[in-house]
Design an enzyme around this catalytic site. Structure first.
Site, mmCIF file in Angstrom:
data_model
loop_
_atom_site.group_PDB
_atom_site.id
_atom_site.type_symbol
_atom_site.label_atom_id
_atom_site.label_comp_id
_atom_site.label_asym_id
_atom_site.label_seq_id
_atom_site.Cartn_x
_atom_site.Cartn_y
_atom_site.Cartn_z
ATOM 1 N N GLU A 37 0.425 0.724 7.797
ATOM 2 C CA GLU A 37 -0.616 -0.270 7.604
ATOM 3 C C GLU A 37 -0.462 -1.279 8.749
ATOM 4 O O GLU A 37 0.637 -1.783 8.975
ATOM 5 C CB GLU A 37 -0.399 -0.964 6.249
ATOM 6 C CG GLU A 37 -1.536 -1.878 5.910
ATOM 7 C CD GLU A 37 -1.336 -2.618 4.587
ATOM 8 O OE1 GLU A 37 -0.432 -2.259 3.816
ATOM 9 O OE2 GLU A 37 -2.101 -3.574 4.366
ATOM 10 N N ARG A 263 13.896 5.506 1.137
ATOM 11 C CA ARG A 263 13.740 4.546 2.231
ATOM 12 C C ARG A 263 15.073 4.299 2.892
ATOM 13 O O ARG A 263 16.112 4.427 2.260
ATOM 14 C CB ARG A 263 13.308 3.173 1.716
ATOM 15 C CG ARG A 263 12.114 3.082 0.899
ATOM 16 C CD ARG A 263 11.955 1.652 0.383
ATOM 17 N NE ARG A 263 11.652 0.714 1.456
ATOM 18 C CZ ARG A 263 10.435 0.511 1.938
ATOM 19 N NH1 ARG A 263 9.413 1.180 1.465
ATOM 20 N NH2 ARG A 263 10.242 -0.366 2.902
ATOM 21 N N LYS A 273 7.814 -5.640 6.033
ATOM 22 C CA LYS A 273 6.963 -6.357 6.980
ATOM 23 C C LYS A 273 6.575 -7.730 6.450
ATOM 24 O O LYS A 273 6.456 -8.677 7.217
ATOM 25 C CB LYS A 273 5.701 -5.535 7.267
ATOM 26 C CG LYS A 273 5.972 -4.363 8.187
ATOM 27 C CD LYS A 273 4.704 -3.607 8.494
ATOM 28 C CE LYS A 273 4.380 -2.666 7.359
ATOM 29 N NZ LYS A 273 3.139 -1.945 7.511
HETATM 30 P P1 ATP Z 1 6.804 -2.559 4.558
HETATM 31 O O1 ATP Z 1 7.406 -2.836 3.231
HETATM 32 O O2 ATP Z 1 7.699 -2.860 5.699
HETATM 33 O O3 ATP Z 1 5.434 -3.152 4.713
HETATM 34 P P2 ATP Z 1 5.467 -0.170 4.068
HETATM 35 O O4 ATP Z 1 5.956 1.051 3.417
HETATM 36 O O5 ATP Z 1 4.505 -0.980 3.314
HETATM 37 O O6 ATP Z 1 6.685 -1.005 4.569
HETATM 38 P P3 ATP Z 1 3.738 1.112 5.875
HETATM 39 O O7 ATP Z 1 3.112 0.545 7.077
HETATM 40 O O8 ATP Z 1 2.874 1.437 4.737
HETATM 41 O O9 ATP Z 1 4.853 0.093 5.468
HETATM 42 O O10 ATP Z 1 4.669 2.344 6.238
HETATM 43 C C1 ATP Z 1 4.305 3.439 7.023
HETATM 44 C C2 ATP Z 1 5.211 4.587 6.693
HETATM 45 O O11 ATP Z 1 6.558 4.237 6.938
HETATM 46 C C3 ATP Z 1 5.089 4.979 5.244
HETATM 47 O O12 ATP Z 1 4.998 6.385 5.163
HETATM 48 C C4 ATP Z 1 6.359 4.469 4.638
HETATM 49 O O13 ATP Z 1 6.749 5.265 3.566
HETATM 50 C C5 ATP Z 1 7.343 4.526 5.797
HETATM 51 N N1 ATP Z 1 8.389 3.525 5.641
HETATM 52 C C6 ATP Z 1 8.229 2.199 5.512
HETATM 53 N N2 ATP Z 1 9.412 1.591 5.331
HETATM 54 C C7 ATP Z 1 10.362 2.564 5.346
HETATM 55 C C8 ATP Z 1 11.784 2.584 5.195
HETATM 56 N N3 ATP Z 1 12.479 1.475 4.998
HETATM 57 N N4 ATP Z 1 12.416 3.779 5.273
HETATM 58 C C9 ATP Z 1 11.725 4.899 5.488
HETATM 59 N N5 ATP Z 1 10.390 4.953 5.630
HETATM 60 C C10 ATP Z 1 9.702 3.802 5.555
HETATM 61 MG MG MG Z 2 2.733 0.035 2.696
#
Ligand code: ATP
Ligand code: MG
Length: 557
Positions: A37, A263, A273
């Site tokens: 995102e 994760r 983020k």
């Molecule tokens: P954040 O909590 O940092 O916003 P998010 O999962 O909301 O993380 P996205 O931009 O939706 O962020 O993530 C893009 C991809 O990265 C998704 O497929 C998510 O599952 C993966 N991802 C995000 N954080 C992690 C993590 N800590 N370990 C492994 N994969 C991750």
């Molecule tokens: Mg997300």
């Protein structure tokens, strides 16, 4: 990417699933996607997902899409889109074709929503968000049906049209999938699939005032792009029911499947983020690329290499177990890579003048290899002279045998240069040592002077052949290993996480070092020029990672 890295394809349960799917003929090719995102910069957790998704595409000769999941216009923006593209490329991966955006599919998603309404599988609800929450029930209590649940198809079509045309205020109506208010999976209790938001979208502008929700968008974007294996993190495990339900109940162009892995959590780092954003907006760090952050841009600015980060992701593996990885695991990968590839240089962080009283030559240059084990990396010429700088730490008036550096009356070797014996030192009024006088042995280049015991080797730069630099050392940004679960993570920020050393002396050629290019400052650590703070005439170096203690001893012995 190095050939040997490509060959060492990791084994994990997702790859086993893919192997089985290919063997059984369930799929005949592999398409993955990385779906951030665009509401922040990428961090080390995303690197794990990137290495997994792009790595699979590479090894199976498939494709990996970069897809921006941009359904929340309020928090998203072009700056984030640009930074994400830069970071993925920097990590060494290339997406298939152009980047995709969920917002490109808004028209088709709208069509799928109409299809659900027509099938009697979606309805416009006019309960307030609070009432919707209340009606949803709890983990132990079933939810109850909304009074609007049994509207006719015609009524729903008309109301959804009104939603789209901006005739409802935000929160006054939403579209929900009609599934099961008693399901043991909360996400199946008539999830909201469209909401009203009067926000300008960074790509679609004011075209829409209704936006599809993540659970509806993600699976259908996967289906539109022909994703075969949609890999996400474990918190979406329950949502897989909804993912499958949506795919099953609309005329989806393909049948993707979702698989979950755990994760990555890294000690002393934030991998959210939202929280990173708070550090940035509260001015606690110097932007998303602050070298203390485990963001990809921060790690790049600090001097971490893409190969080190990929190797770290390979070593931690991909499982379903929740785990928190020690920061030293990442640092080891960085050190291993830099030890191989970083050019050596000399820098004196806390300079002390060393005057060689019997030195009279002019214009002498000493050859020093750029890497002691790699002659192919070439060598450089270091100006030598009567006045040098050494580390304050490397001189003592007297010391026992364990101290392998310069002591009055004793000899050390100046790295790559001569052996010297300290004769006297100057002090200021406070009693601090301000200069050391010594004599050198003109015949001692490359061999020890006869009858003199050389205690050790110390690094140096010549007064003329060096320039001043600012050096920054970093400590952990947080005082606790798991800042993410602190009640107020801003209260566990380490106030002393940066040490600025203003008057270091570096080899002159380093003054024009390319930001990010790695150097090993011999006996001190790995460093690179800072991309934001370094200016011509004012070089600023970040410590990437310290040398291991054991390495330090070995080198100075
Ligand atoms: P954040 O909590 O940092 O916003 P998010 O999962 O909301 O993380 P996205 O931009 O939706 O962020 O993530 C893009 C991809 O990265 C998704 O497929 C998510 O599952 C993966 N991802 C995000 N954080 C992690 C993590 N800590 N370990 C492994 N994969 C991750
Ligand atoms: Mg997300």
């Amino acid at each position: 990417m190095a050939e040997e890295e490509k060959k060492a394809a990791p084994v994990n349960f997702i790859r086993q699933i893919i192997d089985a799917d290919l063997a059984s003929g369930k799929v005949d090719h592999v398409v993955t996607r990385f779906p951030p995102e665009p509401n922040g910069y990428l961090h080390i957790g995303h690197a794990k997902s990137i290495c997994l998704n792009f790595g699979i595409a590479q090894d199976y000769h498939g494709k990996c899409n970069l897809r921006f999941d941009d359904t929340n216009p309020a928090k998203e923006g072009q700056e984030y889109v640009d930074s994400i593209k830069r970071d993925v490329e920097w990590l060494g991966f290339k997406w298939d074709g152009e980047p995709h955006f969920s917002s490109d599919y808004f028209d088709r998603l709208y069509g799928f929503a109409i299809e659900l309404i027509n099938k009697g599988l979606a309805y416009v609800d006019e309960l307030s968000p609070d009432e919707i929450r209340e009606y949803r029930g709890t983990l132990t209590e079933p939810g109850k049906n909304s009074p609007y649940r049994d509207r006719s198809v015609e009524e729903n079509l008309a109301l959804f049209e009104k939603m789209k045309n901006g005739e409802f205020a935000e929160g006054k109506a939403c579209l929900r999938a009609k599934i099961d208010m008693a399901s043991s999976f909360m996400c199946m209790r008539d999830p909201v699939i469209y909401r009203i938001k009067f926000a300008e979208h960074h790509r679609t502008g004011k075209k829409w005032c209704i936006y599809p929700m993540y659970d509806f968008t993600h699976c259908l974007s996967d289906a539109i792009e022909g994703i075969t294996h949609s890999i996400c993190t474990l918190e979406f495990q329950d949502n897989r029911r909804l993912y499958d339900w949506v795919i099953e109940h609309v005329s989806a162009p393909s049948q993707p499947h979702q698989y979950e892995f755990s994760r990555l959590n890294l000690e002393y780092c934030l991998t959210s983020k939202r929280k990173l954003n708070l550090l940035v907006t509260n001015g606690i760090v110097d932007g998303w690329d602050d070298p203390r952050l485990a963001t990809i841009s921060g790690m790049r600015r600090r001097g971490f290499t893409p190969a080190a980060i990929r190797e770290f992701c390979r070593r931690i593996g991909v499982t379903k177990q929740d785990n928190t990885v020690e920061i030293s695991a990442l640092e080891t990968c960085v050190r291993d890579d830099l030890n191989e590839h970083a050019k050596r240089a000399m820098a004196v962080l806390h300079p002390l003048r060393l005057i060689i009283d019997n030195y009279e030559s002019e214009g002498e240059e000493i050859s020093a290899p750029n890497h002691p084990q790699k002659p192919e990396m070439g060598e450089r010429k270091l100006p030598f002279g009567r006045e040098l700088f050494i580390e304050q730490d490397d001189f003592r008036e007297s010391a026992n045998k364990q101290y392998k550096r310069l002591v009055l009356g004793k000899a050390v070797r100046l790295r790559y240069a001569y052996a010297v014996v300290a004769d006297s030192c100057e002090k200021n009024e406070a009693g601090e040592i301000t200069a050391v006088h010594c004599h050198y042995f003109p015949e001692s280049l490359g061999k020890d002077p006869e009858g003199v015991k050389v205690r050790g080797v110390i690094h140096w730069v010549s007064a003329e052949g060096s320039e001043e630099a600012e050096v920054r050392l970093f400590d952990r940004l947080f005082t606790v290993p798991d800042p993410g679960s602190a009640e107020d993570f801003l209260s566990v920020v380490n106030k002393d996480s940066v040490t600025v050393i203003p008057g270091a002396r570096i080899e002159k050629s380093l003054g024009s070092a390319v930001p990010g290019e790695a150097y090993q400052f011999e006996r001190t650590g790995y460093f690179c020029a800072d991309s934001k703070l370094s200016k011509p005439g004012h070089p600023v170096f970040n410590q990437t990672v310290a040398l291991k203690d054991t390495v330090k001893k070995a080198v100075s012995a």
